[in-house]
Scaffold this motif. Structure first.
Motif, mmCIF file in Angstrom:
data_model
loop_
_atom_site.group_PDB
_atom_site.id
_atom_site.type_symbol
_atom_site.label_atom_id
_atom_site.label_comp_id
_atom_site.label_asym_id
_atom_site.label_seq_id
_atom_site.Cartn_x
_atom_site.Cartn_y
_atom_site.Cartn_z
ATOM 1 N N VAL A 157 19.337 11.385 -12.572
ATOM 2 C CA VAL A 157 18.021 10.967 -12.094
ATOM 3 C C VAL A 157 17.811 11.655 -10.752
ATOM 4 C CG1 VAL A 157 16.559 9.030 -11.367
ATOM 5 C CG2 VAL A 157 18.154 8.747 -13.289
ATOM 6 N N SER A 158 16.585 12.121 -10.510
ATOM 7 C CA SER A 158 16.302 12.809 -9.253
ATOM 8 C C SER A 158 14.906 12.463 -8.762
ATOM 9 C CB SER A 158 16.434 14.325 -9.438
ATOM 10 O OG SER A 158 15.585 14.772 -10.478
ATOM 11 N N VAL A 159 14.687 12.731 -7.468
ATOM 12 C CA VAL A 159 13.390 12.538 -6.828
ATOM 13 C C VAL A 159 12.910 13.905 -6.363
ATOM 14 C CG1 VAL A 159 12.146 11.459 -4.913
ATOM 15 C CG2 VAL A 159 14.011 10.218 -6.061
ATOM 16 N N HIS A 160 11.640 14.235 -6.681
ATOM 17 C CA HIS A 160 11.045 15.517 -6.324
ATOM 18 C C HIS A 160 9.751 15.262 -5.573
ATOM 19 C CE1 HIS A 160 13.511 17.774 -9.368
ATOM 20 N NE2 HIS A 160 13.715 16.508 -9.689
ATOM 21 N N ALA A 161 9.438 16.098 -4.586
ATOM 22 C CA ALA A 161 8.178 15.982 -3.844
ATOM 23 C C ALA A 161 7.669 17.382 -3.534
ATOM 24 C CB ALA A 161 8.380 15.194 -2.557
ATOM 25 N N TYR A 162 6.335 17.565 -3.636
ATOM 26 C CA TYR A 162 5.702 18.875 -3.448
ATOM 27 C C TYR A 162 4.446 18.730 -2.604
ATOM 28 C CZ TYR A 162 8.371 19.467 -7.745
ATOM 29 O OH TYR A 162 9.360 19.459 -8.680
ATOM 30 N N TYR A 163 4.205 19.716 -1.734
ATOM 31 C CA TYR A 163 2.946 19.780 -1.000
ATOM 32 C C TYR A 163 2.538 21.238 -0.880
ATOM 33 C CZ TYR A 163 -0.908 18.865 1.960
ATOM 34 O OH TYR A 163 -2.196 18.784 2.424
ATOM 35 N N PRO A 164 1.282 21.531 -1.150
ATOM 36 C CA PRO A 164 0.293 20.625 -1.727
ATOM 37 C C PRO A 164 0.688 20.237 -3.143
ATOM 38 C CG PRO A 164 -0.568 22.871 -1.673
ATOM 39 C CD PRO A 164 0.753 22.900 -0.974
ATOM 40 N N PRO A 165 0.028 19.192 -3.703
ATOM 41 C CA PRO A 165 0.319 18.842 -5.096
ATOM 42 C C PRO A 165 0.248 20.101 -5.967
ATOM 43 C CG PRO A 165 -1.084 17.173 -4.137
ATOM 44 C CD PRO A 165 -0.981 18.302 -3.116
ATOM 45 N N LEU A 166 1.119 20.180 -6.951
ATOM 46 C CA LEU A 166 1.274 21.399 -7.743
ATOM 47 C C LEU A 166 -0.049 21.906 -8.328
ATOM 48 C CD1 LEU A 166 4.519 20.495 -9.709
ATOM 49 C CD2 LEU A 166 4.312 21.963 -7.692
ATOM 50 N N PRO A 167 -0.502 23.098 -7.886
ATOM 51 C CA PRO A 167 -1.725 23.668 -8.452
ATOM 52 C C PRO A 167 -1.466 24.331 -9.807
ATOM 53 C CG PRO A 167 -0.866 25.134 -6.788
ATOM 54 C CD PRO A 167 0.033 23.915 -6.806
ATOM 55 N N LEU A 168 -0.218 24.765 -10.001
ATOM 56 C CA LEU A 168 0.209 25.405 -11.243
ATOM 57 C C LEU A 168 1.711 25.581 -11.193
ATOM 58 C CD1 LEU A 168 0.943 28.688 -10.597
ATOM 59 C CD2 LEU A 168 -1.524 28.749 -10.346
ATOM 60 N N MET A 169 2.273 25.915 -12.332
ATOM 61 C CA MET A 169 3.679 26.317 -12.416
ATOM 62 C C MET A 169 3.736 27.583 -13.254
ATOM 63 S SD MET A 169 5.676 22.699 -12.990
ATOM 64 C CE MET A 169 7.284 23.447 -13.052
ATOM 65 N N ARG A 170 4.492 28.555 -12.780
ATOM 66 C CA ARG A 170 4.738 29.758 -13.564
ATOM 67 C C ARG A 170 6.092 29.577 -14.233
ATOM 68 N NH1 ARG A 170 3.189 31.257 -8.678
ATOM 69 N NH2 ARG A 170 1.133 32.164 -8.423
ATOM 70 N N ARG A 171 6.149 29.838 -15.518
ATOM 71 C CA ARG A 171 7.388 29.738 -16.297
ATOM 72 C C ARG A 171 7.895 31.138 -16.598
ATOM 73 N NH1 ARG A 171 9.422 24.727 -16.776
ATOM 74 N NH2 ARG A 171 7.772 23.198 -16.640
ATOM 75 N N TYR A 172 9.209 31.321 -16.461
ATOM 76 C CA TYR A 172 9.837 32.620 -16.641
ATOM 77 C C TYR A 172 10.955 32.527 -17.677
ATOM 78 C CZ TYR A 172 7.717 33.160 -12.007
ATOM 79 O OH TYR A 172 6.848 33.184 -10.950
ATOM 80 N N SER A 173 11.253 33.654 -18.297
ATOM 81 C CA SER A 173 12.480 33.772 -19.077
ATOM 82 C C SER A 173 13.353 34.779 -18.332
ATOM 83 C CB SER A 173 12.203 34.243 -20.505
ATOM 84 O OG SER A 173 11.621 35.530 -20.502
ATOM 85 N N ARG A 174 14.645 34.660 -18.572
ATOM 86 C CA ARG A 174 15.556 35.569 -17.882
ATOM 87 C C ARG A 174 16.625 36.043 -18.841
ATOM 88 N NH1 ARG A 174 18.965 34.934 -12.345
ATOM 89 N NH2 ARG A 174 19.838 37.040 -12.449
#
Length: 191
Positions: A157-174
């Motif tokens: 279990v974890s706690v995450h915080a972001y500022y500003p609130p997430l406008p987007l997320m880019r997903r990558y493959s590697r």
């Protein structure tokens, strides 16, 4: 948060001393260090952590009220689950393991945000962190990483915080040293 399973209709408030009161007037945006402090204190709230419903097959989450208008989440990780490589759309943030352990793979390189589909990564850009309960990290707006629960048997279990609130997320493959932009997700797509 595209692979989440549960959400309350409104944010959960961990405790009054961790929440910025909107009625108190304008406040400076929270720094990454302030988000890390919030995540640490929230991760230490045993009652809140225990309230998160855990699913054996997929990540679960509860939205929290973060400081200064930040976006915050309590996330449950079944054994062996992870995020895949992603960034946070220019937001800075922090996360702390509250129970179990998480591993973070990250890149110590600033990537261009636009105009590319495939990048060849230089040697030496990989970083790995083991984050047992109580440990966490803050990161800047250009952070690219993946987070994994390495356990075969235990939830994390974890706690995450972001500022500003997430406008987007880019997903990558590697694959090896090749990083490929696969998808750009916006909050309205996360259901």
């Amino acid at each position: 948060m595209p692979d989440v399973r549960t959400s309350p209709s409104s944010p959960v408030r961990p405790s009054a001393d961790l929440i910025t009161d909107p009625a108190s007037g304008p406040v400076a945006p929270p720094s990454a260090a302030e988000l890390l402090d919030f995540a640490r204190r929230t991760a230490a709230d045993a009652e809140l952590v225990a309230s998160l419903p855990l699913d054996p097959e997929g990540r679960t989450w509860l939205r929290l009220d973060g400081p200064g208008g930040s976006e915050a989440w309590l996330i449950g990780w079944p054994p062996g689950t992870g995020t895949g490589w992603h960034d946070h759309g220019g937001s800075h943030g922090a996360f702390v393991s509250a129970a179990g352990e998480l591993n973070e793979q990250s890149l110590a390189a600033r990537l261009p945000t636009e105009g590319w589909k495939t990048l060849e990564l230089a040697d030496g850009v990989d970083r790995e962190r083991r984050l047992p309960a109580g440990r966490g990290r803050a990161f800047g707006p250009h952070h690219v990483h993946e987070v994994i629960n390495p356990s075969d048997t235990e939830h994390a279990v974890s706690v995450h915080a972001y500022y500003p609130p997430l406008p987007l997320m880019r997903r990558y493959s590697r694959t090896g040293q090749t990083l490929r932009l696969e998808q750009v997700e916006r909050p309205e797509e996360w259901g």
